[in-house]
Design a protein around this motif. Structure first.
Motif: not given
Length: 186
Positions: A52-56, A58-63, A121-124, A148-155
């Motif tokens: 739940k903490a990363i889902i938004t 996650l969807v953005h990054d998968m796109k 685990c979830t997420p794995d 979520i940390n939006n900095e590119q280096k932490d993705r």
């Protein structure tokens, strides 16, 4: 809730086949994802606070990965839905719709796929190159259950997959994913 960490990367592991029902009422197999430059197979669920903490994001990054780098993605839910009804197929449909999933979300009701992948685990996250060899087994980013940390280096996941698409090799400096344990059937 017990937090588990994923094991270290096993570069001898290859993507395992599956045939699972998606929230769009279609069946998917590994063959449906073979035309991408790389593939992410992720084990998630609806109720886990780590997911739940990363889902938004996650969807953005998968796109972003799909559009810019031709990376495929598939999410698999393997939890025991009798003990955890929030993870039921019906609730998966709602969860995917609410968060505007742009990738298939599949139910692994026998839990066989999670076992074949060694999901813990979830997420794995499992990141494969174009030859479907495992090149990433790490975290989404360093945020954990925090905002979520939006900095590119932490993705971590996004950056690793870009590296894999570019080189075909395993990403360096992989940090383990941390999340709730897969809820195995009794």
């Amino acid at each position: 809730m017990v937090a588990l960490s994923t094991p270290n990367l096993d570069t001898n592991f290859s993507a395992q086949d599956f045939n699972l029902l998606g929230v769009d009422n279609k069946y998917y197999s590994l063959n449906d994802f073979c035309n991408f430059k790389a593939l992410i197979v992720m084990f998630i669920c609806n109720h886990c606070p780590y997911v739940k903490a990363i889902i938004t994001k996650l969807v953005h990054d998968m796109k972003e990965l799909h559009i810019k780098y031709n990376v495929g993605a598939v999410a698999i839910m393997s939890n025991d839905t009798e003990s955890y009804p929030e993870d039921s197929y019906e609730n998966m449909v709602l969860f995917a719709k609410e968060h505007k999933f742009n990738f298939p979300y599949l139910i692994d009701d026998t839990q066989e796929v999670a076992k074949k992948y060694g999901a813990v685990c979830t997420p794995d996250f499992f990141g494969f190159n174009s030859e479907l060899k495992l090149c990433y087994r790490g975290c989404f980013d360093k945020s954990g259950m925090n905002e979520i940390n939006n900095e590119q280096k932490d993705r971590d996941l996004l950056n690793a997959m870009v590296y894999i698409v570019t080189t075909g090799k395993p990403a360096e400096n992989q940090r383990s994913s941390i999340g709730c344990s897969i809820k195995w059937k009794g």
